[in-house]
Design an enzyme around this catalytic site. Structure first.
Site, PDB file in Angstrom:
ATOM      1  N   LYS A   1      -1.903  -1.493  -4.136  1.00  0.00           N
ATOM      2  CA  LYS A   1      -2.831  -0.367  -4.053  1.00  0.00           C
ATOM      3  C   LYS A   1      -2.070   0.944  -3.998  1.00  0.00           C
ATOM      4  O   LYS A   1      -1.177   1.045  -3.159  1.00  0.00           O
ATOM      5  CB  LYS A   1      -3.656  -0.543  -2.782  1.00  0.00           C
ATOM      6  CG  LYS A   1      -4.472   0.645  -2.383  1.00  0.00           C
ATOM      7  CD  LYS A   1      -5.055   0.428  -1.018  1.00  0.00           C
ATOM      8  CE  LYS A   1      -5.785   1.701  -0.663  1.00  0.00           C
ATOM      9  NZ  LYS A   1      -5.972   1.871   0.720  1.00  0.00           N
TER      10      LYS A   1
ATOM     11  N   LYS B   1       0.857  -1.188   0.000  1.00  0.00           N
ATOM     12  CA  LYS B   1       0.000   0.000   0.000  1.00  0.00           C
ATOM     13  C   LYS B   1       0.889   1.232   0.000  1.00  0.00           C
ATOM     14  O   LYS B   1       1.662   1.468   0.933  1.00  0.00           O
ATOM     15  CB  LYS B   1      -0.886  -0.013   1.237  1.00  0.00           C
ATOM     16  CG  LYS B   1      -1.749   1.233   1.344  1.00  0.00           C
ATOM     17  CD  LYS B   1      -2.747   1.098   2.465  1.00  0.00           C
ATOM     18  CE  LYS B   1      -3.556   2.356   2.608  1.00  0.00           C
ATOM     19  NZ  LYS B   1      -4.505   2.247   3.717  1.00  0.00           N
TER      20      LYS B   1
HETATM   21  C1  PBG Z   1      -7.588   3.197   5.138  1.00  0.00           C
HETATM   22  C2  PBG Z   1      -7.751   2.960   3.688  1.00  0.00           C
HETATM   23  C3  PBG Z   1      -7.534   3.869   2.647  1.00  0.00           C
HETATM   24  C4  PBG Z   1      -7.967   3.226   1.483  1.00  0.00           C
HETATM   25  C5  PBG Z   1      -8.393   1.947   1.845  1.00  0.00           C
HETATM   26  N1  PBG Z   1      -8.236   1.791   3.224  1.00  0.00           N
HETATM   27  C6  PBG Z   1      -7.065   5.278   2.620  1.00  0.00           C
HETATM   28  C7  PBG Z   1      -5.809   5.711   3.250  1.00  0.00           C
HETATM   29  O1  PBG Z   1      -4.894   4.920   3.488  1.00  0.00           O
HETATM   30  O2  PBG Z   1      -5.735   6.900   3.515  1.00  0.00           O
HETATM   31  C8  PBG Z   1      -7.987   3.852   0.122  1.00  0.00           C
HETATM   32  C9  PBG Z   1      -9.042   3.350  -0.789  1.00  0.00           C
HETATM   33  C10 PBG Z   1      -9.385   4.269  -1.899  1.00  0.00           C
HETATM   34  O3  PBG Z   1      -8.846   5.382  -2.059  1.00  0.00           O
HETATM   35  O4  PBG Z   1     -10.243   3.860  -2.694  1.00  0.00           O
HETATM   36  N2  PBG Z   1      -6.427   2.716   5.703  1.00  0.00           N
HETATM   37 ZN    ZN Z   2      -6.127   3.663   7.721  1.00  0.00          ZN
END
Ligand code: PBG
Ligand code: ZN
Length: 330
Positions: free
Chosen positions: A251, A195
């Protein structure tokens, strides 16, 4: 006589039939997961700004959403519960637990329900875990221990899969251990293993009220992966796999096709690609400006993810996948 048509590639492009035969990617709506937002603050479902026909549900309306999605061939969901209250300590996970229980009571094993596991919708400062008293650092151990308790509650409520998105170290091992200790060994873990610290989460953070707003830590760079560090993405993914993640995830997705390929080539775990809110909104904006065809843009994007090696696609447009895939030819 000299060959007038050397190296003819266009024969394989000549018509839809031969293009279908020659293609190396076949999309299948069964490989798609639909995200769902369920917000405790709402009394009726509400559109997510910038995301076209994506909305947040109430605990009641989410069941209607799932029913309608099932009619469109969706059976896999990724749930984002958004609680009303914010906490720095004494976290209360009752709302998320209730949402999972009610959904599973209604749909049982007709659907597969993964639940996102993070604290950024819960904390007053919007970070994904517990901060040090001066807000300068995200504390690993207390965050992992809180997340493990939360995972146990979600699994007991009936979640089929826990999807930790917080990015602390050691959380997969801790979650696997607590689930196994309580005879929840059948509950799987899909780790947000690669991520990245990305600009493309904007619309999501609006929907989940989860933007970081601390006077200390200003962003998520000390726990999410730098887009400039391929090694970190690989190490984090292999580490999570070794700790017990059943599925890995990349992601955002479409800017990170190289990461998808690299991970796919080096693991036998299913790899999910999460086409995130900002990526979805980019297509939405261009479509609204008349610059592209939204449906074809999604199909092309999904194709690129699968071509790179994604086994699973998480897309806000998953509920259209079956219909679009059957109707639209590339
Ligand atoms: C929370 C989380 C996020 C997303 C999924 N879980 C956002 C972040 O890390 O700020 C992003 C999903 C999206 O933008 O569609 N941890
Ligand atoms: Zn988060």
């Amino acid at each position: 006589m000299e060959n007038k048509y050397p190296m003819n590639q266009r024969r394989l492009r000549a018509n839809i039939h031969i293009r279908e035969l020659a293609s190396t990617v076949v999309l299948d709506h069964k490989k798609f997961i639909q995200p769902l937002f369920v917000n405790q603050n709402l009394t009726e479902r509400k559109d997510v700004p910038g995301m076209g026909d994506i909305w947040s549900d109430t605990i009641i309306s989410v069941k209607e959403t799932i029913k309608s999605d099932m009619k469109n061939g969706v059976t896999k969901f990724l749930l984002f519960p958004v609680p009303k209250d914010k906490y720095d300590q004494d976290f209360n996970f009752d709302f998320a637990v209730k949402v999972v229980k009610e959904i599973k009571a209604e749909f049982n094993s007709n659907i597969w329900l993964a639940c996102d596991l993070c604290l950024c919708s819960y904390t007053s400062h919007g970070h994904c875990g517990i901060l040090s008293p001066d807000h300068s650092r995200l504390l690993n151990a207390p965050t992992v221990s809180l997340l493990s308790d939360y995972a146990l509650k979600l699994a007991r409520a009936g979640a089929d899969c826990i999807a930790p998105s917080d990015m602390t170290d050691g959380r997969i091992k801790a979650i696997r251990q607590i689930l196994d200790n309580y005879e929840l060994d059948h509950v799987s873990i899909m780790s947000y293993s690669s991520k990245f610290s990305s600009q493309y989460y904007g619309p999501f953070r609006d929907a989940c009220d989860s933007a970081p707003n601390s006077h200390g830590l200003k962003n998520r760079k000390t726990y999410q992966i730098s887009p400039q560090n391929l090694n970190d993405a690989l190490e984090s993914s292999f580490r999570d796999a070794a700790e017990g993640a059943d599925m890995l995830m990349v992601k955002p997705a479409a800017l990170y096709n190289d990461i998808i390929s690299a991970i796919k080539q080096n693991t036998n775990k299913p790899v999910a690609a999460y086409h995130v809110s900002g990526e979805y909104a980019s297509i939405e904006l261009m479509a609204n400006a008349g610059l592209l065809d939204k449906e074809k843009a999604h199909i092309e994007t999904w194709t690129s993810l699968v071509r790179s090696g994604a086994d699973i696609v998480i897309s806000y447009a998953s509920r259209h996948a079956k219909e679009w895939i059957s109707r639209i030819e590339m």
